[in-house]
Design an enzyme around this catalytic site. Structure first.
Site, short mmCIF file in Angstrom:
data_model
loop_
_atom_site.label_atom_id
_atom_site.label_comp_id
_atom_site.label_asym_id
_atom_site.label_seq_id
_atom_site.Cartn_x
_atom_site.Cartn_y
_atom_site.Cartn_z
N ASP A 69 0.76 -1.12 -0.11
CA ASP A 69 -0.06 -0.08 0.01
C ASP A 69 0.94 1.26 -0.13
O ASP A 69 1.77 1.26 0.82
CB ASP A 69 -1.03 -0.11 1.24
CG ASP A 69 -1.82 0.86 1.37
OD1 ASP A 69 -2.70 1.23 0.46
OD2 ASP A 69 -1.76 1.95 2.19
N GLU A 73 1.77 0.35 -5.00
CA GLU A 73 1.31 1.47 -5.42
C GLU A 73 2.49 2.58 -5.50
O GLU A 73 2.90 3.05 -4.46
CB GLU A 73 0.05 2.03 -4.66
CG GLU A 73 -0.92 1.25 -4.60
CD GLU A 73 -2.30 1.62 -3.50
OE1 GLU A 73 -3.30 2.14 -3.96
OE2 GLU A 73 -1.75 2.23 -2.53
#
Length: 849
Positions: A542, A571
């Site tokens: 994340d 990400e």
């Protein structure tokens, strides 16, 4: 020292478990200022994801000022944020005290009360804990010749008879902080020393009338010299053996440390065991006896105050993660637990299916017994009342290679003591990184149950030919002030701005500092633990762009030593954090991080329209001029390179069009094309998914995407109820034809290595694009490699609202493998003409042997 003999597993049902979710909470905050000046001071309060509001203090004879307020939220309240601020006529935010703080514990009626003191970040939960007599709050070494001292009462340096002494070094100068608008600064002074301070010597500050305080580490913890002095490479946490457990803690800021042991009976008092100081800022103690399933906490004295925290390395925890638990991991292994995994030749072969544990089974017609639990994904032959496959059986039939699970570590915002009440959260609110969350277990009161059941789920998935990826959130913590990191080594594990505030590139109040050696070690140790103990096959990071390049490469190296087929993806957004741009682990630095994948937000946004604009459309739903950008995604940037993202191999690109965040693809299409027919919406949807599954790189699907999952327009359903988030197995039956179409595309991708090229050179050599009109993309894939059938493939994506005719430059016959309604590896029809007509919003794949 203490000896606890072996005992039967306990249920850990005693203790205070009130950190749950309520629809309505009432809070009373008391605020005491030593200077008696309350003019302009007020509260700013808010709930997660909502705008805040001001609350005024009122006089409270017993404790300066107080404020009582109520917050309501139908979907549930887990915490309430607050800031104490000073407002003036000109500026509501003329000053503030500390970063975001949170009230997270409530009684059974949803009530909380806390006491706050001027100049102190700590939240007191009892008035008896507060000492209002004159004293030094802290003395912190902030640089090599500066010690900042804070007192709880203001004084007049020019007129009061104040004497300052420093043991261990010589005072050269003293600076007094004075600010007309910030009276708290009148309680601060900075000592300038003649000689350079060290990290090994002990210093003590004494001020007349205020007593003394040992100097501890302040901003100096964020220097390279601190890392060089205290970096520790050994094992940390509770190291179990049958004859005893070694507890080792890294806390160089502490002057004392202890481990608190909680006996199995709630009637017995905890036992405090003093730890011995070791090398590199470590503390340790060996406790004899079999401590399996014994609850424990660490306590450290920093400056004048004791802090208690759960071991950051805790591998098991009590209900709601309130305490760490010693665990014999060998006793948590299910029957036939094995490290054998489904084969994966290359990372590009992965087809990832992103799934939330609860979503998979909670639907009333899922046919799954253990709804919302790890065990729900161990049931291998489930179906709806109409005989339609569901759950793990369905995922296996779909043909994907990996299941990517939204966070399964222990997170804050589901109350494990109230699981009979429906609660929901995605889990991006980390509490304990190395223990599974109890809400997915059948008994959160038994620490080993959640471990065993998670292992059962992973083993079952492996047995069904599926690898498992874990979503990890090392970039921030839910509550920085109350986190074990901040309690044990204040100021070290997080990034700070030049002004001294917590860096907030994550947008949730704090950024962890992966570039510091012990934060990097923690992340690497944690991942190695999950990969070895739980046999996990990949990790999705994340907000990976918060981390630094060196840490990600260290992770890749450590996981390669376990299994080179372990996938790392994340990400790679460029986030505004306190880290130089060249060090950020984002897309623009992809060339510095080999075999680490980045989510391709470019193809996502240009296929369907910008994620953050409801009405913006893209290639499949009406926008022109995007062909080149879509080709970049189809080639993973290898043949049509990106201007800034610096991918060097297809395995660095994860192509997708929807994920748990933002609108589902179906909901986005409904927003952007409200007049479109159901059939056209289906066609656009299949077109977008076909682009993802036929592109180079790694393919990624959101669970339910294949049956056009809807969340009824919700774009941020992180805590929405089950009716929004559940996988609707009745809808899966309704869209059975579309599911079969996606199954066929998956089968096709797995059968032809032409869709899974390994290198930039291969893509450039074997992929050829044709000149076409706008919103039509056509390309040829030459057969290559000994794994591929001796076949030439042609792919056409027609995003126009009319059919188009595409010439066939090579002699036939051409076999149609994919048309507007069906897909697979079997010939659907044979084309002997010199052209092919592709329907509106359609994808065609042809093969010539």
């Amino acid at each position: 020292m203490v000896t606890i003999q072996g005992r039967q597993p306990g249920d850990f049902s005693h203790g205070n478990h009130n950190s749950g979710s309520f629809n309505k909470v009432t809070i009373t905050l008391h605020y005491h200022r030593y200077d008696g000046d309350y003019e302009g001071w007020n509260l700013w309060v808010w709930l997660d994801g909502q705008s805040g509001r001001m609350v005024e203090f009122v006089e409270s004879p017993a404790y300066g000022r107080s404020a009582t307020f109520t917050m309501e939220e139908p979907t549930g309240i887990n915490r309430v944020g607050f800031i104490i601020r000073k407002s003036t006529v000109e500026n509501d935010w003329a000053s503030k005290r500390f970063d975001d703080r949170f009230i997270t514990s409530f009684d059974q009626n949803g009530y909380a009360e806390a006491w706050l003191m001027q100049g102190m970040e700590r939240i007191y939960h009892s008035a008896n804990e507060v000492d209002v007599s004159p004293g030094i709050i802290s003395a912190e070494q902030n640089s090599w010749q500066e010690i900042q001292v804070k007192t709880n009462l203001a004084f007049d340096w020019d007129h009061d008879n104040i004497a300052v002494n420093l043991e261990g070094a010589t005072i050269q100068d003293i600076r007094i902080s004075k600010d007309h608008y910030d009276s708290d600064l009148a309680h601060q002074l900075t000592i300038i020393t003649k000689e350079k301070l060290t990290l090994s010597d002990q210093y003590r500050v004494a001020i007349s009338h205020f007593g003394y305080c040992d100097v501890t580490y302040g901003e100096i913890v964020r220097t390279k010299e601190f890392d060089d002095e205290f970096s520790y490479s050994g094992t940390l946490g509770a190291i179990y053996s049958e004859g005893g457990t070694l507890f080792r803690l890294w806390a160089p800021s502490a002057s004392e440390a202890a481990v608190v042991i909680y006996p199995p009976s709630p009637d017995k008092e905890p036992i405090l065991n003093v730890m011995e100081k070791g090398p590199k800022g470590t503390w340790s103690i060996q406790l004899n006896g079999n401590l399996h399933e014994t609850a424990y906490m660490f306590k450290v004295k920093i400056g004048k105050y004791w802090h208690e925290a759960v071991d950051p390395y805790a591998r098991a925890v009590t209900v709601n993660g309130e305490k760490g638990v010693v665990v014999n991991l060998a006793q948590t292994n299910p029957v036939q637990w094995t490290s054998a995994k489904p084969p994966l030749a290359n990372i590009e072969d992965a087809i990832i299916y992103e799934l939330h544990v609860r979503d998979a089974s909670i639907h009333p017609n899922s046919g799954i017994q253990h709804k919302g639990k790890f065990l729900g994904l161990t049931e291998t032959n489930t179906e709806t009342s109409d005989g339609i496959s569901t759950g793990l059986r369905y995922i296996k039939e779909l043909g994907v290679t990996h299941v990517q699970l939204l966070p399964i570590y222990d997170f804050w915002t589901v109350d494990e003591t109230r699981l009979a009440t429906p609660q929901y959260n995605w889990g991006y609110d980390p509490k304990h990184y190395n223990a599974p969350d109890g809400s997915y277990s059948t008994d959160p009161y038994k620490p080993c149950v959640r471990i065993m059941e998670l292992k059962q789920m992973i083993q079952t998935m492996h047995d069904q030919g599926l690898r498992v990826i874990m979503d990890v959130v090392y970039n921030h913590v839910y509550d920085a002030a109350r986190s074990s990191f901040q309690q044990l080594v204040p100021g070290y594990y997080f990034r700070y701005t030049e002004e001294g505030w917590l860096s907030n590139g994550t947008g949730v109040g704090n950024d962890t500092a992966s570039e510091r050696s012990m934060m990097r070690k923690f992340i690497v140790d944690s991942l190695v633990y999950w990969a070895t103990e739980y046999h996990l096959d990949g990790f999705r990071f994340d907000l990976m762009g918060i981390h630094d390049v060196d840490t990600m490469n260290e992770i890749r190296k450590a996981l390669d030593s376990i299994d080179p087929a372990i996938i790392i993806l994340g990400e790679g957004w460029d986030l505004h954090t306190a880290l130089p741009g060249e060090k950020k682990a984002n897309q623009y630095n992809a060339h510095k991080m080999q075999r680490i994948g980045h989510f391709n937000d470019s193809i996502r946004d240009h296929l369907k329209g910008n994620n953050f604009s409801d009405r913006d459309n893209g290639f499949v739903n009406g926008k022109s001029g995007l062909d080149y950008i879509i080709k970049q995604g189809i080639t993973a940037g290898m043949k049509f390179p990106y201007e800034r993202p610096s991918y060097t191999a297809p395995n660095q690109v994860v192509n997708y069009v929807e994920a748990h965040d933002n609108h589902t693809l179906w909901d986005k299409l409904c927003l952007t094309n409200p007049q479109a027919s159901q059939e056209d919406l289906k066609a656009m949807h299949k077109l977008a998914t076909s682009v993802v599954l036929l592109s180079q790189g790694i393919s990624f699907l959101h669970a339910g995407q294949e049956f056009m999952r809807t969340k009824n327009g919700e774009h941020n359903s992180y805590r929405s109820p089950d009716r929004i988030n559940q996988l609707d197995w009745d809808r899966r039956a309704e869209f059975a034809q579309e599911v079969d179409y996606i199954k066929g595309l998956i089968q096709l991708r797995k059968s032809f290595q032409s869709f899974r090229m390994r290198t930039l050179e291969q893509v450039q050599k074997f992929m050829h694009f044709y000149q076409t009109i706008d919103r039509v993309i056509a390309y040829r894939l030459d057969a290559h490699g000994h794994h591929d059938p001796a076949a030439e493939l042609m792919v056409v994506h027609n995003a126009r609202d009319v059919s188009v005719t595409i010439p066939l430059e090579s002699d036939g016959p051409w076999h149609v493998l994919v048309n507007g309604t069906r897909a697979g590896i079997e010939s659907l029809s044979i084309i002997k003409r010199d052209s092919i007509e592709v329907p509106r919003y359609g994808t065609y794949v042809l093969m010539r042997k």
